[in-house]
Design an enzyme around this catalytic site. Structure first.
Site, mmCIF file in Angstrom:
data_model
loop_
_atom_site.group_PDB
_atom_site.id
_atom_site.type_symbol
_atom_site.label_atom_id
_atom_site.label_comp_id
_atom_site.label_asym_id
_atom_site.label_seq_id
_atom_site.Cartn_x
_atom_site.Cartn_y
_atom_site.Cartn_z
ATOM 1 C CG ASP A 3 2.222 9.300 33.331
ATOM 2 O OD1 ASP A 3 3.201 9.184 33.455
ATOM 3 O OD2 ASP A 3 1.558 9.848 34.351
ATOM 4 C CD GLU A 46 5.541 3.561 37.920
ATOM 5 O OE1 GLU A 46 4.558 3.891 38.451
ATOM 6 O OE2 GLU A 46 6.445 4.079 37.849
#
Length: 533
Positions: free
Chosen positions: A16, A188
């Site tokens: 991420d 997301e």
């Protein structure tokens, strides 16, 4: 000629990534989940060489993960730089396994990347993957994914935007849903950028495994409507099993001083017939270009993620080499982390004369609260790790040693404990989806032998443990183990729930009798050996 960026730039568990630039300096922040301190930060001047620069969430006032589940905690942090200030937005995910996701989102800031960081400002709890956008009119906005617990089949309810008031340090107005996502779904990881008067929304889609992708949409108005790129998706490795970099997605953008665009993204490198990623989700970088009609695409004719990418240019930035042998003069070396909370003087001490680490036994390897455990990431396919431990248990509730650890339900643990018949023993514990077994025989430790030497030899997909009473003559213990089981993929195949982290080499001590029996570790050696890093 400029040096090439060689992917992945951050090996091992570094998912991420959020990338930003402050002057001539680039920074990447990555997720840490249940590992403390929270958020890994790395620094570079050329996008090629990256050096660890700290973990800002290093106090319980900033992050208390007591009791969070495996793969809970800090998801997808966002690091930005504006007007001489670093801003870090992050989540603390407390539950996520079933219908609900209990998550709190926070903001902290600092004028120096090394801190000190401000007290956390609570933002919201409506979803995860929060990010901060600084508009050119001075306004600031928080974006995050919205979680709809009512829809078990499709709970990802798009991306919400809400203004943040930096003076009052609170959210302002009402959240607005600005993007429902594309047909890929599972929308997301939002990041917002303003380029040439247009707002560009970059999102992760497809889930964080093999279907992962990066989606881009844009709008003239910050609240939308957002138009999906005609070159959608911006990046994915799905449908291309020949690529070395798989699971490519969750991207964030940075513009160089010369106006070139790059994207940091997560990826995985699968191995073996099961295609499991033993090093977890890693960080890579791709070069982008803008089309004549103003959309981003990968700057390569294939449009696919590349193993090597041209860098913006060379710099005098030099990354220090980590020593193979880690000792403990008066503190934990920077690369070590603990689980969920910091270990204070009740559970950890240092012998400065021997430069050793003392762990006082605490809760079991299953605990989500207080474990006496410290560890470093596995960052190579092939490596050898070794330690020496002094430990004198007096009952079977006390054990200490070294483990190849994924989480509380999957690990290989070489330990010293006590047996009523044999006395002090060495044994090999296997935890496979929470089921405990012992591999091989328990080995008796002869009287008078103070130190027990432990070693793990990991060769890509296999792990063999051994022990020694003198540090010279080693004896294999247990069978050769399948190290691919210590991966996200192993959980997903067995439908034991989702996991998102990576493998650690840990030193640990348990005493479920409550007597705090101490274990002294003299060093930890981690030595990569052969093969591809």
């Amino acid at each position: 000629m400029a040096e090439m960026i060689k992917n992945p730039v951050l090996r091992g568990f570094h998912p991420d990534p959020c990338i930003c630039r402050a002057g001539d300096d680039y920074y990447i922040a990555t997720s840490t989940f249940q590992w403390f301190p929270g958020v890994e930060l790395y620094h570079s001047r050329d996008l090629v060489h990256w050096e660890f620069t700290g973990r800002p969430l290093d106090e319980k006032r900033l992050l208390d993960m007591t009791g969070v589940p495996d793969s809970g905690g800090v998801w997808a942090p966002c690091l930005t730089y504006e007007d001489g200030m670093f801003y870090l937005v992050y989540s603390n995910v407390k539950t996520f396994r079933n219908y609900y996701k209990d998550v709190d989102n926070f903001l902290t800031y600092s004028r120096d990347i090394h801190g000190p960081w401000s007290d956390p400002v609570y933002l919201n709890s409506s979803g995860f993957d929060p990010s901060l956008f600084h508009d050119d009119d001075g306004k600031k906005y928080i974006l995050n994914q919205i979680w709809d617990h009512r829809d078990k089949n499709d709970p990802f309810d798009g991306i919400a935007l809400q203004e943040y008031d930096p003076e009052q340090q609170c959210m302002k107005g009402e959240p607005v849903q600005i993007f429902k996502g594309s047909s890929i779904g599972v929308t997301e990881g939002p990041h917002l950028y303003k380029i040439n008067g247009m707002y560009y929304l970059v999102c992760a889609e497809g889930g964080t495994f093999y279907e992962h992708a990066v989606t881009v949409a844009r709008s003239k108005n910050i609240e939308g409507p957002y138009e999906l790129s005609p070159y959608h998706p911006l990046m994915t490795s799905f449908g291309h099993p020949e690529l070395r970099l798989q699971k490519c997605g969750h991207g964030s953008l940075v513009c160089t001083q010369n106006g070139e665009w790059y994207m940091a993204h997560l990826c995985g490198r699968p191995e073996g017939v099961h295609k499991r990623c033993m090093l977890g989700r890693e960080t890579s970088i791709q070069k982008l270009k803008m089309t004549e009609d103003g959309w981003f695409v990968i700057d390569h004719p294939s449009g696919l993620p590349q193993n090597e990418v041209p860098s913006p240019g060379l710099s005098d930035f030099i990354v220090s080499e980590r020593p193979a042998k880690r000792v403990f003069p008066a503190k934990l070396p920077d690369e070590f982390q603990t689980l969920r909370i910091p270990l204070d003087q009740r559970w950890m001490a240092f012998n400065e004369e021997r430069q050793s680490l003392v762990l006082y036994g605490k809760e079991s390897m299953e605990s989500l609260h207080t474990q006496s455990l410290v560890g470093i990431r596995r960052e190579h396919f092939d490596f050898m790790a070794e330690t020496s431990v002094r430990f004198w248990p007096v009952n079977y509730q006390q054990m200490a040693g070294m483990a190849l650890y994924y989480d509380t339900t999957n690990y290989f643990y070489l330990n010293v404990s006590w047996d009523e018949v044999l006395g002090r023993t060495v044994s090999m514990i296997i935890c496979d989806h929470g089921e405990i077994s012992v591999s091989g025989e328990r080995c008796q430790i002869a009287d008078g032998e103070n130190n027990v030497y432990m070693r793990m030899n990991v060769k890509n997909k296999t792990a063999q443990f051994s022990w020694s009473p003198d540090g010279e003559n080693y004896f294999e213990i247990g069978e050769e183990l399948d190290a691919t089981k210590l991966s996200d993929d192993y959980y997903n195949e067995a439908e034991h729930g989702l996991r998102f982290t990576g493998t650690f080499i840990v030193l640990c001590c348990q005493d479920t009798s409550g007597q705090r029996c101490p274990a002294e570790f003299e060093y930890l050696t981690y030595s990569p050996s052969g093969g591809e890093a």
